[in-house]
Design a protein around this motif. Structure first.
Motif, PDB file in Angstrom:
ATOM      1  N   UNK A 110       0.821  -1.207   0.000  1.00 36.89           N
ATOM      2  CA  UNK A 110       0.000   0.000   0.000  1.00 36.89           C
ATOM      3  C   UNK A 110       0.857   1.261   0.000  1.00 36.89           C
ATOM      4  N   UNK A 111       2.000   1.214   0.649  1.00 32.17           N
ATOM      5  CA  UNK A 111       2.883   2.394   0.659  1.00 32.17           C
ATOM      6  C   UNK A 111       3.369   2.717  -0.747  1.00 32.17           C
ATOM      7  N   UNK A 112       3.626   1.683  -1.551  1.00 30.66           N
ATOM      8  CA  UNK A 112       3.994   1.922  -2.953  1.00 30.66           C
ATOM      9  C   UNK A 112       2.895   2.687  -3.669  1.00 30.66           C
ATOM     10  N   UNK A 113       1.647   2.257  -3.486  1.00 28.00           N
ATOM     11  CA  UNK A 113       0.520   2.961  -4.104  1.00 28.00           C
ATOM     12  C   UNK A 113       0.420   4.385  -3.583  1.00 28.00           C
ATOM     13  N   UNK A 114       0.570   4.555  -2.261  1.00 30.07           N
ATOM     14  CA  UNK A 114       0.403   5.876  -1.659  1.00 30.07           C
ATOM     15  C   UNK A 114       1.450   6.859  -2.169  1.00 30.07           C
ATOM     16  N   UNK A 115       2.676   6.401  -2.325  1.00 22.66           N
ATOM     17  CA  UNK A 115       3.721   7.284  -2.857  1.00 22.66           C
ATOM     18  C   UNK A 115       3.347   7.740  -4.266  1.00 22.66           C
ATOM     19  N   UNK A 116       2.867   6.808  -5.098  1.00 20.31           N
ATOM     20  CA  UNK A 116       2.453   7.183  -6.456  1.00 20.31           C
ATOM     21  C   UNK A 116       1.281   8.153  -6.410  1.00 20.31           C
ATOM     22  N   UNK A 117       0.358   7.966  -5.460  1.00 18.00           N
ATOM     23  CA  UNK A 117      -0.771   8.884  -5.339  1.00 18.00           C
ATOM     24  C   UNK A 117      -0.342  10.275  -4.927  1.00 18.00           C
ATOM     25  N   UNK A 118       0.574  10.375  -3.964  1.00 14.29           N
ATOM     26  CA  UNK A 118       1.073  11.686  -3.530  1.00 14.29           C
ATOM     27  C   UNK A 118       1.834  12.373  -4.662  1.00 14.29           C
ATOM     28  N   UNK A 119       2.610  11.595  -5.419  1.00 16.39           N
ATOM     29  CA  UNK A 119       3.323  12.186  -6.557  1.00 16.39           C
ATOM     30  C   UNK A 119       2.345  12.736  -7.596  1.00 16.39           C
ATOM     31  N   UNK A 120       1.221  12.058  -7.784  1.00 13.67           N
ATOM     32  CA  UNK A 120       0.207  12.611  -8.690  1.00 13.67           C
ATOM     33  C   UNK A 120      -0.262  13.981  -8.213  1.00 13.67           C
ATOM     34  N   UNK A 121      -0.513  14.099  -6.915  1.00 15.56           N
ATOM     35  CA  UNK A 121      -0.941  15.385  -6.358  1.00 15.56           C
ATOM     36  C   UNK A 121       0.133  16.443  -6.591  1.00 15.56           C
ATOM     37  N   UNK A 122       1.391  16.092  -6.355  1.00 14.08           N
ATOM     38  CA  UNK A 122       2.476  17.047  -6.575  1.00 14.08           C
ATOM     39  C   UNK A 122       2.579  17.499  -8.018  1.00 14.08           C
ATOM     40  N   UNK A 123       2.388  16.580  -8.953  1.00 13.21           N
ATOM     41  CA  UNK A 123       2.447  16.941 -10.375  1.00 13.21           C
ATOM     42  C   UNK A 123       1.256  17.812 -10.778  1.00 13.21           C
ATOM     43  N   UNK A 124       0.064  17.499 -10.258  1.00 10.28           N
ATOM     44  CA  UNK A 124      -1.104  18.326 -10.557  1.00 10.28           C
ATOM     45  C   UNK A 124      -0.903  19.730  -9.995  1.00 10.28           C
ATOM     46  N   UNK A 125      -0.169  19.848  -8.886  1.00  9.57           N
ATOM     47  CA  UNK A 125       0.109  21.172  -8.321  1.00  9.57           C
ATOM     48  C   UNK A 125       0.898  22.050  -9.290  1.00  9.57           C
ATOM     49  N   UNK A 126       1.674  21.441 -10.182  1.00 10.23           N
ATOM     50  CA  UNK A 126       2.390  22.214 -11.198  1.00 10.23           C
ATOM     51  C   UNK A 126       1.426  22.817 -12.210  1.00 10.23           C
ATOM     52  N   UNK A 127       0.271  22.200 -12.359  1.00  9.37           N
ATOM     53  CA  UNK A 127      -0.737  22.671 -13.311  1.00  9.37           C
ATOM     54  C   UNK A 127      -1.693  23.649 -12.639  1.00  9.37           C
TER      55      UNK A 127
END
Length: 374
Positions: A110-127
């Motif tokens: 689950x931590x692997x999934x969560x890291x990918x989910x947080x990275x998605x949020x960080x990338x959307x923050x660039x937009x």
């Protein structure tokens, strides 16, 4: 740094903190979900193959063949690296707190999934930082990027593909960034097929309008997508066309199966999910707010014209994703993650539209009062 940029940076940082906090709680507290009971035993099967050096057997595993093996292989490598022991699966209850003996496996994957989910949020923050905040606390995105589901990793590749495609479009579809966006799209599809399909349909109108008859951009994106997709999908290595066709026809058949028909979910069910607070109410102490269930979709509709003007790739991604969800017969809630990043970007534009309208109205009222006083 201007006040606007400073505020955007602050909102982006808050979004990342919220994303980490909410997903960390979800990883710890959520009980085993149905798809985890499928993917995690397969991950241990892959792990044993890797331990024994049976690389050639990976592509031949038939269990859950309808989904490509990439994410399940990542789960396998995660349990290998962490040394998490395989649980006694009958002793892991569905929807109940994870037993202590099974906790290392669930925390690792689950931590692997969560890291990918947080990275998605960080990338959307660039937009759009406001869109990232909406994505950070979204209950669907939190749940399905905090469990050992297939959604988080291909979703991350899909967001990266949209960002790379935007860069390619701004550069007139030069082969370099066009190929990068295609490779990322291929990786997304190799995680879960619909992410590649929705991404490809999003790219298509821009390629038709911008590249037209130029063969280099088309070659760059088609070759890179196909190469990345095949390279990381060992299930297709021995007989790519036959195996891919078998997976595709399985999904089509499943979408019309008795299981799907018995669920009796209407064609508009994705919209019902998006406008309901059932999930945010389901696990007290995990989900921060019910806001998205009440306002995300209306804000996205309101912000769509603004997003079309400012970031058209994301606007098209939101529309294509929603249309796909409405047309596709299988209506499970995790499919919302195909569209949530783009939808949150549009909703962030909606928040700014509302704020601009409020400022305009305030100034108009102030001017009216001044004129009346004069």
């Amino acid at each position: 740094m201007s006040r606007t940029r400073l505020l955007a940076l602050l909102v982006a940082l808050v979004a990342i903190v919220v994303a980490v906090w909410q997903r960390a709680r979800a990883v710890e507290r959520l009980g085993q979900d149905f798809d985890e009971a499928t993917y995690l035993p397969i991950a241990f099967t892959y792990a044993r193959m890797l331990d024994e050096g049976r690389w050639g057997d990976i592509g031949g595993l038939r269990e859950n063949f309808e989904h490509p093996p990439l994410v399940k292989l990542l789960f396998a490598e995660t349990v290998r690296v962490t040394g998490a022991p395989e649980p006694d699966w009958p002793d892991v209850p569905m929807g109940q707190p994870i037993p202590d003996a099974a906790r290392p496996t669930f925390l690792a994957t689950r931590s692997l999934s969560a890291v990918a989910g947080v990275l998605q949020v960080g990338l959307v923050a660039l937009v759009d930082p406001l869109g990232a905040l909406l994505l950070a606390w979204d209950p669907y995105h939190t749940k399905y990027t905090s469990q050992a589901y297939l959604e988080a990793v291909p979703g991350l590749f899909a967001v990266l593909a949209l960002l790379a495609f935007e860069r390619a479009r701004r550069q007139g579809f030069a082969p370099g960034w066009t190929a990068v966006s295609g490779a990322l799209l291929g990786l997304a599809a190799a995680g879960k097929y619909p992410y590649g399909l929705v991404g490809g349909l999003t790219f298509l109108p821009f390629l038709v309008a911008g590249a037209r008859t130029r063969w280099r951009p088309w070659a760059a994106i088609v070759v890179s997508t196909a190469a990345a997709f095949l390279l990381v999908n060992p299930a297709l290595w021995s007989s790519p066309f036959a195996s891919l066709w078998e997976s595709i026809t399985f999904h089509w058949g499943y979408s019309h199966s008795e299981h799907v028909r018995r669920s009796a979910l209407p064609w508009y069910q994705p919209l019902a999910f998006l406008t309901d607070t059932w999930l945010s109410n389901s696990d007290p102490g995990i989900y921060l707010t019910h806001f998205n269930g009440r306002a995300l979709l209306p804000l996205a509709v309101l912000g769509l014209p603004r997003t079309w003007r400012e970031r058209p790739v994301w606007a098209v991604g939101a529309v294509v994703g929603l249309v796909f969800l409405l047309l596709w017969n299988t209506k499970w809630p995790q499919y919302l993650l195909l569209v949530l990043p783009a939808l949150c970007v549009c909703a962030g534009g909606g928040v700014r539209t509302v704020a601009s309208g409020a400022v305009w109205l305030f100034r108009k009222v102030q001017c009216s009062r001044v004129s009346a006083g004069a």
